[in-house]
Design an enzyme around this catalytic site. Structure first.
Site, PDB file in Angstrom:
ATOM      1  N   ASN A 183       0.839  -1.198   0.000  1.00  0.00           N
ATOM      2  CA  ASN A 183       0.000   0.000   0.000  1.00  0.00           C
ATOM      3  C   ASN A 183       0.875   1.250   0.000  1.00  0.00           C
ATOM      4  OD1 ASN A 183      -2.642  -0.998  -0.034  1.00  0.00           O
ATOM      5  ND2 ASN A 183      -2.513  -1.558   2.142  1.00  0.00           N
ATOM      6  N   CYS A 203      -5.459  -6.944  -3.362  1.00  0.00           N
ATOM      7  CA  CYS A 203      -5.977  -6.623  -2.038  1.00  0.00           C
ATOM      8  C   CYS A 203      -6.984  -7.713  -1.685  1.00  0.00           C
ATOM      9  CB  CYS A 203      -6.650  -5.250  -2.092  1.00  0.00           C
ATOM     10  SG  CYS A 203      -7.290  -4.637  -0.516  1.00  0.00           S
ATOM     11  N   HIS A 204      -7.384  -7.786  -0.420  1.00  0.00           N
ATOM     12  CA  HIS A 204      -8.401  -8.761  -0.042  1.00  0.00           C
ATOM     13  C   HIS A 204      -9.723  -8.095   0.324  1.00  0.00           C
ATOM     14  CE1 HIS A 204      -5.506  -8.247   3.479  1.00  0.00           C
ATOM     15  NE2 HIS A 204      -6.508  -7.432   3.712  1.00  0.00           N
ATOM     16  N   HIS A 233      -9.838  -0.094  -2.281  1.00  0.00           N
ATOM     17  CA  HIS A 233     -10.412   0.333  -1.016  1.00  0.00           C
ATOM     18  C   HIS A 233     -11.650   1.196  -1.204  1.00  0.00           C
ATOM     19  CE1 HIS A 233      -6.528  -0.346   1.572  1.00  0.00           C
ATOM     20  NE2 HIS A 233      -6.982  -1.455   1.005  1.00  0.00           N
TER      21      HIS A 233
END
Length: 498
Positions: A183, A203-204, A233
């Site tokens: 990140n 990303c998860h 995000h």
């Protein structure tokens, strides 16, 4: 669970509408490989917990067990325990995997087929500056790793490392697929691609959010299908289906009743900051107090990925003062405090014991991507990739977008979404502004773009004047000076290009 690929997407493989777990009738046989005995390099392999869990993911795929795993870290004291645990895991299961360890970046990249980036520059001490300096100006970041002052400077102090990796890689592994886990995802992935590296950022948050929503509605996750796109995000669950049933009406009703402003949930599970595994219940991090994301859904029509803690930083509405913040987030989750409380590498022995007992993959996409490239078995993941003006039409061409991607022997192939609902694209653009200006600051060596990026951050703009934003940015430039790209250091002329 099926992640729906848009009908308008290009169809480079037979996996165009299958879930990641599904195998079309024409899938390659299990013993077929397009890339035998690949070299998989992990840069930052000595990091906290995650690199070793990723090694477990890779070894859970039979086709990857003949790979060479090259573990690289600049700190041999942190690298050693991970390499020893990896060798012990391989020996326990009797795999032919080769484990290499090195502190030499160029040697690690030499001949690599897959390169995984999983490091942060500056550690907890630099992270402390990211959160504590903005707090002096009334900007309270509970995470500070995506946009805002924290996200901008986390990215900028990593730029010299990214540039060095790119310079070596273009000479010794120019065809490698790069997987970025660092990140701020959008900034880092955009920069690496701009340097000529074929990079997908992972990303998860899509996996975690869709599982949380299915659990909230008490619908089996394997029976869910969804469509999701946006930016990292802040991607949007555009469709959420159970068979032919649109779950959004029920989702809106349930979330509005459960997550009311000023009312805290009780008896939530704790959280240690590691979100690679499937959550079984609501926690202080996700699912427990989702007042922020519920309010965003009520205002803009759709649910977004990542937690309410993250989401509260990306818009100007939720963190104007401590009292308001507590109404929306009754129980604070502070990622800096979690990181500061960790030991250096986490419980590697505990992870090793679990992986010896059961070698099963986590929620992370990385090993799944590698398996698809090696075997040709199609899969669908959600990846962060350059937009180039085509994938999401109403986001700028230089955006790094998060979209469904098909993966097979030809690599990661993003799919076209078309246009997001206009209000969602408008929300995304407020964050894209910060991301693209920070990347331009790094590419052009222009410190004024650092100021522009911070000043345009929605949370920053809600809290401070332009003069205060500039003063805060100057403090951050001074605090991080030794780690910044040379043109952005205070001694570089008048702060680099103007």
């Amino acid at each position: 669970m099926t992640s729906t690929v848009p009908s308008s997407a290009p169809a480079p493989s037979s996996a165009s509408s299958t879930s990641p777990a599904a195998q079309p009738a024409t899938a390659p046989s299990a013993d077929r490989t397009f890339l035998p005995a690949p070299k998989i390099t992990i840069i930052g392999a000595g990091g906290f917990v995650f690199p070793f869990r990723l090694i477990g993911d890779i070894l859970s795929f039979p086709a990857l067990r003949e790979a060479t795993l090259c573990l690289m870290d600049i700190n041999p004291d942190k690298l050693g325990p991970v390499a020893r645990a990896a060798r012990e895991l391989v020996d326990h299961h009797g795999f032919p995997t080769t484990i290499e360890e090195t502190t030499d970046r160029r040697a690690a990249l030499e001949g690599a087929d897959i390169v995984i980036i999983t490091f942060q520059v500056g550690g907890v001490e630099s992270y402390r500056h990211d959160v504590e300096i903005p707090r002096k100006y009334g900007i309270d970041q509970t995470v500070g790793d995506t946009v805002g002052p924290g996200g901008v400077f986390r990215f900028l102090r990593s730029v010299p490392a990214y540039e060095a990796i790119a310079a070596d890689a273009l000479e010794v592994c120019p065809q490698a697929t790069f997987i970025n886990y660092a990140n701020p995802m959008a900034m880092a992935t955009a920069f690496l691609n701009s340097k000529g590296l074929r990079t997908v950022g992972l990303c998860h948050s899509v996996q975690g959010t869709t599982r949380m929503l299915a659990r909230t509605l008490e619908v089996p996750y394997e029976e869910i299908s969804y469509r999701c796109a946006g930016i990292n995000h802040q991607a949007w669950i555009l469709e959420f289906m159970h068979g032919q049933e649109d779950l959004y009406p029920r989702l809106r009703e349930v979330m509005a009743a459960r997550h009311q402003r000023g009312r805290a949930a009780a008896e939530l599970a704790g959280d240690d900051g590691d979100h690679s595994e499937a959550a079984e219940t609501a926690s202080t991090y996700e699912g427990g107090n989702e007042q922020v994301r519920t309010a965003i859904m009520e205002a803009f029509g759709y649910f977004q990925t990542e937690s309410s803690h993250h989401a509260s930083e990306y818009l100007p509405y939720f963190r104007k003062n401590p009292e308001l913040t507590e109404e929306f987030i009754p129980e604070r989750w502070d990622y800096y405090e979690i990181c500061a409380a960790h030991d250096d590498q986490g419980d590697i022995d505990g992870q090793l014991t679990k992986l010896k007992a059961e070698l099963a993959p986590s929620l992370e996409y990385g090993a799944q991507i590698i398996n698809s490239i090696v075997t040709g078995t199609p899969s669908v993941i959600h990846g962060n990739v350059p937009n180039h003006g085509a994938l999401i039409e109403n986001l700028p061409a230089d955006t790094c977008v998060e979209v469904p991607c098909l993966v097979d022997a030809r690599g990661v192939q993003p799919t076209a979404i078309g246009q997001l609902p206009p209000q969602l694209a408008a929300v995304n653009r407020t964050n894209v502004n910060v991301q693209t200006l920070a990347v331009r600051a790094a590419l052009d060596g222009d410190v004024e773009h650092v100021h522009h990026a911070v000043a345009l951050d929605p949370l920053t703009a809600a809290q401070v004047t332009l003069d205060q934003a500039r003063a805060m940015t100057e403090e951050l430039l001074a605090a991080h000076e030794e780690l910044l790209p040379e043109p952005l250091r205070r001694g570089a002329g008048e702060h680099g290009v103007r």
